[in-house]
Write an enzyme that holds these catalytic residues in place. Structure first.
Site, PDB file in Angstrom:
ATOM      1  N   ASP A 183       0.860  -1.178   0.000  1.00  0.00           N
ATOM      2  CA  ASP A 183       0.000   0.000   0.000  1.00  0.00           C
ATOM      3  C   ASP A 183       0.901   1.235   0.000  1.00  0.00           C
ATOM      4  O   ASP A 183       2.075   1.163   0.384  1.00  0.00           O
ATOM      5  CB  ASP A 183      -0.875  -0.044   1.260  1.00  0.00           C
ATOM      6  CG  ASP A 183      -1.648   1.232   1.480  1.00  0.00           C
ATOM      7  OD1 ASP A 183      -2.336   1.685   0.543  1.00  0.00           O
ATOM      8  OD2 ASP A 183      -1.566   1.792   2.595  1.00  0.00           O
ATOM      9  N   ASP A 217      -0.323   5.041   0.804  1.00  0.00           N
ATOM     10  CA  ASP A 217      -0.625   6.086   1.777  1.00  0.00           C
ATOM     11  C   ASP A 217      -0.513   5.572   3.208  1.00  0.00           C
ATOM     12  O   ASP A 217      -1.114   4.555   3.569  1.00  0.00           O
ATOM     13  CB  ASP A 217      -2.033   6.636   1.539  1.00  0.00           C
ATOM     14  CG  ASP A 217      -2.160   7.328   0.201  1.00  0.00           C
ATOM     15  OD1 ASP A 217      -1.680   8.462   0.086  1.00  0.00           O
ATOM     16  OD2 ASP A 217      -2.707   6.718  -0.741  1.00  0.00           O
TER      17      ASP A 217
END
Length: 289
Positions: A80, A82
């Site tokens: 991922d 963010d």
């Protein structure tokens, strides 16, 4: 044979953690991996051993992973972006440029905790950016986005040792393309912000990349490499990362929401992202700085 990897930024805590594990389990050999990182080896079942370790380390600022020694070094990293590879939620920071950060951040937090469906929450938040100049995207990246500690070392070390590294985000390609280049990822997947006449329209391109698309990316990438999900390491912090984290051979929750931390194979709350290298049995001398 199980490896029990202990990682901490506090050397004194590492000594206490090692002693606590040895008191709780019949441990054989140990290997120093680096400053603040240690492997212990023991026989047993991973789930039961993890519960014992969790109790033994309670209150200590130490991250740990319990896994079979076989196939520890993963050949796919799927991450991922963010609040995992980078320090911020890009959509929240963009919303600051539009003057609606408080409203957007509240929705983001609820979505990451799994309280809201990701797709609807994304459309609602992007809708609040309607009319924002596209120049804000570059300003946001330049002013707000930084790689989290250990991110570049994690990616470049795994890549050097033959792993494929994929950045898969529910955020936006404007940011993932730049972050992927900065950190050394081989590829990136994300959503697309639609713009017209130099402004954001408040719409996002279809199909939206969310929880199921992240899982699909893991499956597709392992298949392309002739691997299985057991050969992958997945890391993230929010509810839309949970499916890929659960499916991977090693799924790690990084500074994660409770729903993710509770179900991941391991979590990193104290160390930086190089903990994921130590979990795989890398020693510090192998790191690409």
């Amino acid at each position: 044979m199980l490896s029990i990897t202990l990682v901490t930024p506090d050397p004194l805590a590492l000594v206490s953690a090692r002693d606590a594990v040895r008191a709780a389990l019949s441990v054989g050999s140990e290997t120093v991996l680096g400053d603040g990182a240690l492997d212990l080896f023991a026989e047993g079942e991973a789930g039961a051993t993890k519960s014992v370790i969790e109790a033994a380390l309670r209150g200590l600022p130490v991250d740990f992973a319990v896994q079979a020694v076989e196939n520890r070094r993963k050949r796919l990293l799927i991450a991922d972006m963010d609040s995992t590879i980078i320090n911020v939620e890009c959509l929240d920071e963009l919303a600051d440029f539009a003057g609606v950060k408080a409203q957007v951040s509240e929705i983001t937090e609820r979505a990451m905790r799994g309280e809201l469906a990701f797709e609807g929450a994304l459309r609602e938040r992007v809708g609040m950016l309607s009319g924002l100049s596209v120049d804000a995207l570059q300003s946001c990246y330049d002013d707000r986005v930084r790689l989290n500690p250990g991110a570049e070392t994690l990616v470049k070390t795994m890549a050097k040792h033959g792993a494929r590294c994929a950045l898969v985000s529910g955020g936006f390609t404007f940011f993932t393309s730049r972050v992927a280049e900065a950190a050394g990822f081989h590829l990136n997947r994300a959503n697309t912000l639609i713009e017209a006449d130099g402004k954001l329209t408040g719409r996002v391109g279809d199909p939206i990349l969310g929880k199921e698309a992240k899982l699909a990316a893991l499956i597709e990438e392992t298949s392309l490499l002739g691997l299985t999900p057991a050969d992958a390491l997945a890391v993230g912090d929010g509810a839309n990362d949970l499916a890929m984290i659960e499916a991977a051979g090693l799924g790690v929750a990084y500074r994660a929401k409770p729903i993710v931390a509770a179900q991941a194979h391991a979590k990193v709350d104290h160390a930086d992202l190089t903990a994921l290298l130590y979990f795989q049995g890398y020693v510090a001398l192998e790191f690409v700085s």
